[in-house]
Design a protein around this motif. Sequence first.
Motif, short mmCIF file in Angstrom:
data_model
loop_
_atom_site.label_atom_id
_atom_site.label_comp_id
_atom_site.label_asym_id
_atom_site.label_seq_id
_atom_site.Cartn_x
_atom_site.Cartn_y
_atom_site.Cartn_z
N TRP A 107 37.47 39.50 36.99
CA TRP A 107 37.73 38.42 35.38
C TRP A 107 36.64 38.36 34.36
CZ3 TRP A 107 41.43 37.40 39.09
CH2 TRP A 107 42.50 36.36 38.85
N PRO A 110 34.78 38.62 27.24
CA PRO A 110 34.84 40.06 25.94
C PRO A 110 34.47 40.96 25.30
CG PRO A 110 34.94 37.80 25.37
CD PRO A 110 34.66 37.38 26.67
N ILE A 127 42.93 44.89 29.56
CA ILE A 127 42.84 43.39 30.17
C ILE A 127 44.63 43.46 30.25
CG2 ILE A 127 43.25 40.94 28.71
CD1 ILE A 127 40.85 42.80 27.03
N GLY A 130 44.69 36.19 30.58
CA GLY A 130 43.68 35.16 29.83
C GLY A 130 43.40 34.46 31.14
N VAL A 242 38.73 33.39 23.49
CA VAL A 242 38.13 33.66 24.87
C VAL A 242 37.24 33.96 25.19
CG1 VAL A 242 38.48 36.61 24.06
CG2 VAL A 242 39.50 35.58 26.02
N ASN A 245 38.60 37.07 30.83
CA ASN A 245 39.84 37.48 30.85
C ASN A 245 40.40 38.27 32.44
OD1 ASN A 245 40.55 38.35 27.65
ND2 ASN A 245 39.10 39.45 27.44
N PRO A 315 45.39 35.26 26.76
CA PRO A 315 44.25 36.03 27.24
C PRO A 315 43.77 35.56 25.20
CG PRO A 315 46.62 37.21 26.10
CD PRO A 315 46.84 35.92 26.93
N ALA A 317 43.94 36.97 22.41
CA ALA A 317 44.05 38.00 22.12
C ALA A 317 43.78 38.69 20.57
CB ALA A 317 45.44 39.02 21.94
N LEU A 320 40.30 37.76 20.74
CA LEU A 320 39.14 38.85 21.61
C LEU A 320 38.62 40.08 20.27
CD1 LEU A 320 39.24 40.69 24.30
CD2 LEU A 320 40.18 42.26 22.42
N TYR A 342 45.77 45.90 25.79
CA TYR A 342 46.01 44.92 26.37
C TYR A 342 47.03 45.45 27.17
CZ TYR A 342 43.82 41.06 24.53
OH TYR A 342 42.98 40.16 24.85
#
Length: 367
Positions: A107, A110, A127, A130, A242, A245, A315, A317, A320, A342
């Motif tokens: 964990w 970002p 990744i 989330g 985020v 992640n 996540p 995304a 990020l 990802y």
Amino acid sequence: MPASSALRRSFAVLAALPLFTLAACGYGSQAKDDGAAKIAAGAKKIEGLGTVKIGYFGNLTHGTALVGMHKGFFQKALGATKAEPALFNAGPSEIEALNSGSIDIGWIGPSPAINGYVKADGKNLRIIGGSASGGVKLVVNPDKIKSLKDVKGKRIATPQLGNTQDVAFLNWAADQGWKIDPQSGKGDVTVVRSDNKVTPDAYKSGSVDGAWVPEPTASKLVAEGGKVLLDEGSLWPDKKFVITNIIVRQDFLKKYPKVVEAVLKGSVETNKWINANPDAAKAAANEQLAADSGKALPADVLDPAWKSIRFTDDPLASTLNTQAEHAVKAGLLEKPDLKGIYDLAPLNKVLKAEGEPTVDDAGLGVK
């Protein structure tokens, strides 16, 4: 993708920073098993693997990992494959541990995920899910700073050069029209890179006038008389961005895909339980913090901190990618190629099986 000279300089600074962990040596301290995560009788190892090593921080923004370990959600999903936790205090040290094989899954915020991915030319991590959104605030001394414009000329702490909150503060300061050298932290505002564990003491001593920090550090500062001047969530669409992640080493994902799916299953079930039982989840996270560090958070810190964090499998995304753009704007990163960072196929497989909606990689997934 070869790194530019500016990118190399940023990474060189990050690499030179101390690897803050809770252990005096090694990559991270062994988190404690309080007995909640015993292997069930008759359980079998997944893909023959004896142990999966899982890293996380002692922050409430890593609440999925804290609760999942404490309540045994990961161990239940893993059968007889032991979930072995390791505790970290900074992103670069966790990335180094992942690269070395000291942990398999982690964990993490970002910015370290982006930096780690780019530094390794996209060959070390993915990744895969989330975990949390929110939980970051600008807390200030109300005697010295009464409005946002008063931040100019003051000393503001962030956790570490190039970390997620450091990038966010530099980006926000640039939006105010202020000039700050990203490496030294000097300029219209002085940015003081201070580990979260010592920032409350720095605030009490008056060596910093405020801090842009995650929970529970933000609420610790409030408990010391600080005032929340800005919640970072207010700067994002739908107040979602985020903050944590889930990452995995690529070779581990390739070799043990079912183990990775099991950890993700444990994460999804943990988040579902957290959102259905917020008070019990808050208590469980605090109990795991106490087991890991020897000290639980007091209610005046725990309650507001927990309330400001959203736990999610998504996540987020697109946020990020925006955070990467902020790092570029701040002068800490050349424009990176994040395509392939990802791999959400394992998570989406788990979500479908759970009857939950799938999540999107914003065009940054593996081809």
